[in-house]
Design a protein around this motif. Structure first.
Motif, PDB file in Angstrom:
ATOM      1  N   HIS A  98     -27.304 -67.994 -46.934  1.00 34.35           N
ATOM      2  CA  HIS A  98     -26.894 -69.406 -46.859  1.00 34.35           C
ATOM      3  C   HIS A  98     -25.889 -69.625 -45.729  1.00 34.35           C
ATOM      4  O   HIS A  98     -25.896 -70.672 -45.075  1.00 34.35           O
ATOM      5  CB  HIS A  98     -26.342 -69.871 -48.203  1.00 34.35           C
ATOM      6  CG  HIS A  98     -27.346 -69.771 -49.305  1.00 34.35           C
ATOM      7  ND1 HIS A  98     -28.509 -70.516 -49.333  1.00 34.35           N
ATOM      8  CD2 HIS A  98     -27.388 -68.976 -50.414  1.00 34.35           C
ATOM      9  CE1 HIS A  98     -29.209 -70.200 -50.419  1.00 34.35           C
ATOM     10  NE2 HIS A  98     -28.555 -69.264 -51.075  1.00 34.35           N
ATOM     11  N   VAL A  99     -25.025 -68.610 -45.484  1.00 36.23           N
ATOM     12  CA  VAL A  99     -24.119 -68.695 -44.325  1.00 36.23           C
ATOM     13  C   VAL A  99     -24.974 -68.899 -43.061  1.00 36.23           C
ATOM     14  O   VAL A  99     -24.693 -69.760 -42.231  1.00 36.23           O
ATOM     15  CB  VAL A  99     -23.266 -67.408 -44.176  1.00 36.23           C
ATOM     16  CG1 VAL A  99     -22.442 -67.463 -42.883  1.00 36.23           C
ATOM     17  CG2 VAL A  99     -22.333 -67.223 -45.370  1.00 36.23           C
ATOM     18  N   PRO A 145     -27.517 -68.311 -57.827  1.00 31.66           N
ATOM     19  CA  PRO A 145     -26.546 -69.073 -58.609  1.00 31.66           C
ATOM     20  C   PRO A 145     -25.702 -70.007 -57.736  1.00 31.66           C
ATOM     21  O   PRO A 145     -25.244 -69.616 -56.665  1.00 31.66           O
ATOM     22  CB  PRO A 145     -25.676 -67.976 -59.244  1.00 31.66           C
ATOM     23  CG  PRO A 145     -26.572 -66.774 -59.289  1.00 31.66           C
ATOM     24  CD  PRO A 145     -27.454 -66.868 -58.085  1.00 31.66           C
ATOM     25  N   LEU A 146     -25.545 -71.244 -58.190  1.00 29.28           N
ATOM     26  CA  LEU A 146     -24.802 -72.322 -57.530  1.00 29.28           C
ATOM     27  C   LEU A 146     -25.520 -72.902 -56.312  1.00 29.28           C
ATOM     28  O   LEU A 146     -25.082 -73.894 -55.753  1.00 29.28           O
ATOM     29  CB  LEU A 146     -23.380 -71.890 -57.110  1.00 29.28           C
ATOM     30  CG  LEU A 146     -22.456 -71.412 -58.221  1.00 29.28           C
ATOM     31  CD1 LEU A 146     -21.062 -71.167 -57.651  1.00 29.28           C
ATOM     32  CD2 LEU A 146     -22.356 -72.445 -59.346  1.00 29.28           C
ATOM     33  N   PHE A 147     -26.620 -72.280 -55.864  1.00 29.05           N
ATOM     34  CA  PHE A 147     -27.390 -72.846 -54.756  1.00 29.05           C
ATOM     35  C   PHE A 147     -28.699 -73.445 -55.258  1.00 29.05           C
ATOM     36  O   PHE A 147     -29.243 -74.364 -54.679  1.00 29.05           O
ATOM     37  CB  PHE A 147     -27.704 -71.775 -53.699  1.00 29.05           C
ATOM     38  CG  PHE A 147     -26.485 -71.323 -52.943  1.00 29.05           C
ATOM     39  CD1 PHE A 147     -26.011 -72.062 -51.865  1.00 29.05           C
ATOM     40  CD2 PHE A 147     -25.792 -70.185 -53.323  1.00 29.05           C
ATOM     41  CE1 PHE A 147     -24.881 -71.652 -51.163  1.00 29.05           C
ATOM     42  CE2 PHE A 147     -24.664 -69.777 -52.634  1.00 29.05           C
ATOM     43  CZ  PHE A 147     -24.207 -70.513 -51.556  1.00 29.05           C
ATOM     44  N   THR A 148     -29.208 -72.911 -56.374  1.00 30.94           N
ATOM     45  CA  THR A 148     -30.464 -73.396 -56.935  1.00 30.94           C
ATOM     46  C   THR A 148     -30.301 -74.865 -57.323  1.00 30.94           C
ATOM     47  O   THR A 148     -29.315 -75.238 -57.957  1.00 30.94           O
ATOM     48  CB  THR A 148     -30.842 -72.549 -58.168  1.00 30.94           C
ATOM     49  OG1 THR A 148     -30.980 -71.193 -57.727  1.00 30.94           O
ATOM     50  CG2 THR A 148     -32.139 -73.014 -58.781  1.00 30.94           C
ATOM     51  N   GLY A 149     -31.276 -75.676 -56.927  1.00 32.34           N
ATOM     52  CA  GLY A 149     -31.240 -77.086 -57.324  1.00 32.34           C
ATOM     53  C   GLY A 149     -30.417 -77.955 -56.393  1.00 32.34           C
ATOM     54  O   GLY A 149     -30.353 -79.162 -56.567  1.00 32.34           O
ATOM     55  N   HIS A 158     -27.242 -78.095 -48.367  1.00 36.94           N
ATOM     56  CA  HIS A 158     -26.248 -77.222 -49.011  1.00 36.94           C
ATOM     57  C   HIS A 158     -26.726 -75.782 -49.159  1.00 36.94           C
ATOM     58  O   HIS A 158     -26.117 -74.986 -49.870  1.00 36.94           O
ATOM     59  CB  HIS A 158     -25.879 -77.784 -50.397  1.00 36.94           C
ATOM     60  CG  HIS A 158     -25.191 -79.103 -50.310  1.00 36.94           C
ATOM     61  ND1 HIS A 158     -25.691 -80.263 -50.887  1.00 36.94           N
ATOM     62  CD2 HIS A 158     -24.055 -79.469 -49.674  1.00 36.94           C
ATOM     63  CE1 HIS A 158     -24.889 -81.270 -50.618  1.00 36.94           C
ATOM     64  NE2 HIS A 158     -23.881 -80.815 -49.879  1.00 36.94           N
ATOM     65  N   ARG A 159     -27.854 -75.459 -48.549  1.00 38.08           N
ATOM     66  CA  ARG A 159     -28.396 -74.098 -48.664  1.00 38.08           C
ATOM     67  C   ARG A 159     -29.312 -73.840 -47.465  1.00 38.08           C
ATOM     68  O   ARG A 159     -29.498 -74.722 -46.626  1.00 38.08           O
ATOM     69  CB  ARG A 159     -29.184 -73.953 -49.975  1.00 38.08           C
ATOM     70  CG  ARG A 159     -30.314 -74.961 -50.092  1.00 38.08           C
ATOM     71  CD  ARG A 159     -31.258 -74.675 -51.240  1.00 38.08           C
ATOM     72  NE  ARG A 159     -32.170 -75.768 -51.509  1.00 38.08           N
ATOM     73  CZ  ARG A 159     -33.256 -76.043 -50.803  1.00 38.08           C
ATOM     74  NH1 ARG A 159     -33.565 -75.322 -49.733  1.00 38.08           N
ATOM     75  NH2 ARG A 159     -34.044 -77.050 -51.136  1.00 38.08           N
ATOM     76  N   LEU A 208     -29.901 -62.764 -59.637  1.00 40.71           N
ATOM     77  CA  LEU A 208     -28.984 -63.118 -58.549  1.00 40.71           C
ATOM     78  C   LEU A 208     -29.645 -63.870 -57.404  1.00 40.71           C
ATOM     79  O   LEU A 208     -28.967 -64.470 -56.579  1.00 40.71           O
ATOM     80  CB  LEU A 208     -28.341 -61.834 -57.989  1.00 40.71           C
ATOM     81  CG  LEU A 208     -27.531 -61.015 -59.000  1.00 40.71           C
ATOM     82  CD1 LEU A 208     -27.018 -59.738 -58.354  1.00 40.71           C
ATOM     83  CD2 LEU A 208     -26.362 -61.820 -59.550  1.00 40.71           C
ATOM     84  N   GLY A 209     -30.980 -63.803 -57.330  1.00 38.28           N
ATOM     85  CA  GLY A 209     -31.675 -64.379 -56.175  1.00 38.28           C
ATOM     86  C   GLY A 209     -32.151 -65.811 -56.392  1.00 38.28           C
ATOM     87  O   GLY A 209     -32.086 -66.350 -57.497  1.00 38.28           O
ATOM     88  N   PHE A 210     -32.646 -66.401 -55.318  1.00 35.38           N
ATOM     89  CA  PHE A 210     -33.114 -67.794 -55.302  1.00 35.38           C
ATOM     90  C   PHE A 210     -34.619 -67.804 -55.558  1.00 35.38           C
ATOM     91  O   PHE A 210     -35.365 -67.074 -54.916  1.00 35.38           O
ATOM     92  CB  PHE A 210     -32.801 -68.393 -53.928  1.00 35.38           C
ATOM     93  CG  PHE A 210     -32.853 -69.889 -53.874  1.00 35.38           C
ATOM     94  CD1 PHE A 210     -31.688 -70.635 -53.989  1.00 35.38           C
ATOM     95  CD2 PHE A 210     -34.063 -70.563 -53.694  1.00 35.38           C
ATOM     96  CE1 PHE A 210     -31.730 -72.029 -53.927  1.00 35.38           C
ATOM     97  CE2 PHE A 210     -34.105 -71.952 -53.638  1.00 35.38           C
ATOM     98  CZ  PHE A 210     -32.935 -72.685 -53.755  1.00 35.38           C
ATOM     99  N   ARG A 211     -35.075 -68.648 -56.494  1.00 32.46           N
ATOM    100  CA  ARG A 211     -36.470 -68.601 -56.946  1.00 32.46           C
ATOM    101  C   ARG A 211     -37.436 -69.323 -56.009  1.00 32.46           C
ATOM    102  O   ARG A 211     -38.512 -68.844 -55.699  1.00 32.46           O
ATOM    103  CB  ARG A 211     -36.558 -69.220 -58.349  1.00 32.46           C
ATOM    104  CG  ARG A 211     -37.948 -69.219 -58.955  1.00 32.46           C
ATOM    105  CD  ARG A 211     -37.904 -69.716 -60.392  1.00 32.46           C
ATOM    106  NE  ARG A 211     -37.266 -68.772 -61.280  1.00 32.46           N
ATOM    107  CZ  ARG A 211     -37.896 -67.763 -61.891  1.00 32.46           C
ATOM    108  NH1 ARG A 211     -39.175 -67.562 -61.679  1.00 32.46           N
ATOM    109  NH2 ARG A 211     -37.250 -66.962 -62.686  1.00 32.46           N
TER     110      ARG A 211
END
Length: 437
Positions: A150-151, A174-178, A183-184, A203-206
């Motif tokens: 995300h950085v 977490p906190l990036f999903t949705g 923002h990601r 821990l990963g993004f789906r």
């Protein structure tokens, strides 16, 4: 491409070598205590080039001339979080390892997420300095691991998709999903964004984040990783970190991992997605950039593959066709062993029970743990149902055909035989008659 393996891989690895001739900078080593106290963000940039292969040089954020080994006209790859560096660059390029450990090592994940934005701003300013020194944005490649993915997205968004490539290795979920794309990480953050998912259930993004998203073993449980939470920390880390090892393997190019664009992992396992058309199926990893134009013509691609539990991770795929002549419909699982001149390979098709119906061809996809190497001179088959309380079945096979997917070798066949449940049947295969196609 062997040079890339020798070049980027060690940079992705964990040890630090100390070089006496130059002032070598070490990756910030933080212990658990720092994580609880929380550390303020400090970003260090460590440069590796062909001239300083095992010694990270600390770069100034504003004055590139302070590090004469940095050449703005070379391609530059950033590795953003985060294994510790050591390198042996062969190709004429800059590798910059971004150490923002003081912002990421935080038991308070909310704080670490907040620091991704600050780290992104810090690195954006540095890329602007590079740009002013004549560096071309399209020759910059950001490799972001977990939060670092995300950085990379934040940096790319600032330059309106003119950065050449972002590779995301199990982008943090977490906190990036949705959240909305700004923002990601998202496909508009670079000219080409390729993503690997290995831990989408923790821990990963789906969801898809790039132009092409690879899902290793469906993106959830990686083979060889602990299956339950009782293994402690390894349960959380193993699936997530597998993304880095798979990417490192791709740099070798000795054992390519072929991926199959598909609507879902189950569809892929069922063998519905093996045909990739004239351009062929994408090979996962560093070299996917070569298919950039083909990929960008399509909408976001999700591609799936299966791997072994350790290196070499690549598997060999065959299509399996079975026609039976049992009166009743039978359900069961098939294990196949192929013996070549020097190697054996095993595949078990057990993600769900296959249906065998009289005079109807059953098609399955078999992933072998190795390449059996031609010619295959022995095939062993085992049929199981998992039914403990019923008398054993017999599967009457009219025709078995095994067709390698990746090569143009001739299919292997066997006609008229009986498979008794739980009894291994071994035979010499024969080349199929052309009428079987």
């Amino acid at each position: 491409s062997m040079f890339l393996w020798q070049y980027l891989t060690p940079v992705l690895l964990i040890t630090v070598q100390i070089c006496k001739a130059l002032k070598c900078e070490e990756f910030t080593d933080l212990d658990f205590r720092h994580a609880f106290i929380g550390t303020s963000l400090r970003v260090k940039l460590l440069l590796y080039t062909r001239e300083n292969v095992s010694c990270g040089l600390l770069m100034s954020h504003t004055d590139l001339s302070a590090t004469p080994q940095f050449n703005a006209s070379r391609p530059t790859t950033f590795i953003i979080h985060g294994f510790r560096p050591t390198g042996s660059p062969q190709r004429d390029m800059n590798v910059i390892v971004v150490d923002w450990n003081r912002g990421a090592a935080n038991v308070n994940y909310f704080k670490a997420k907040e620091n991704t934005i600050k780290a992104g701003e810090n690195l954006t300013a540095f890329v602007e300095v590079m740009q002013n020194s004549g560096a071309s944005l399209s020759s910059i490649h950001l490799i972001g691991i977990s939060l670092g993915a995300h950085v990379s997205g934040f940096i790319g968004a600032h330059f309106n998709a003119s950065i050449g490539r972002i590779t995301a290795l199990d982008a943090a979920g977490p906190l990036f999903t949705g959240t909305s794309p700004e923002h990601r990480l998202d496909p508009t953050d670079a000219q080409f964004v390729d993503v690997l998912h290995t831990d989408i259930d923790a821990l990963g993004f789906r969801e898809a984040l790039g132009h092409i998203d690879f899902y290793a073993n469906g993106g959830t449980d990686q083979p060889g990783c602990p299956p339950t939470v009782f293994s402690g920390g390894a349960y959380f880390k193993c699936d997530h970190q597998r993304s880095v090892f798979l990417y490192m393997e791709s740099l070798k190019r000795t054992c390519p991992i072929r991926a199959y664009p598909c609507s879902s992992y189950n569809d892929f396992l069922d063998g519905n997605c093996w045909n990739c058309g004239p351009d062929g199926c994408p090979i996962f990893g560093y070299g996917i950039i070569e298919k950039k134009d083909v990929i960008q013509k399509m909408q976001q691609i999700k591609a799936y593959f299966k791997t072994n539990s350790q290196s070499p991770f690549c598997m060999t795929s065959y299509r399996v066709y079975i026609v039976t002549w049992n009166q009743e419909v039978r359900f069961g699982y098939i294990t196949i062993k192929l013996s070549g001149t020097s190697k054996e390979a095993v595949a078990t098709i057990d993600h769900r029970a296959s249906k065998f119906k009289k005079f109807t061809e059953t098609t399955m996809l078999a992933h072998f743990d190795a390449d059996p190497e031609s010619p295959v001179n022995k095939v062993s088959l085992t049929f199981t149902t998992g039914n403990v309380f019923k008398p054993p079945y017999k599967l009457r096979v009219l025709r078995l055909r095994l067709t390698p997917i990746e090569t143009n070798q001739r299919s292997l066949c066997r006609y008229d035989f009986i498979l008794e449940e739980n009894q291994k049947k071994t035979f010499r295969p024969i080349p199929c008659e052309d009428t079987d196609f």
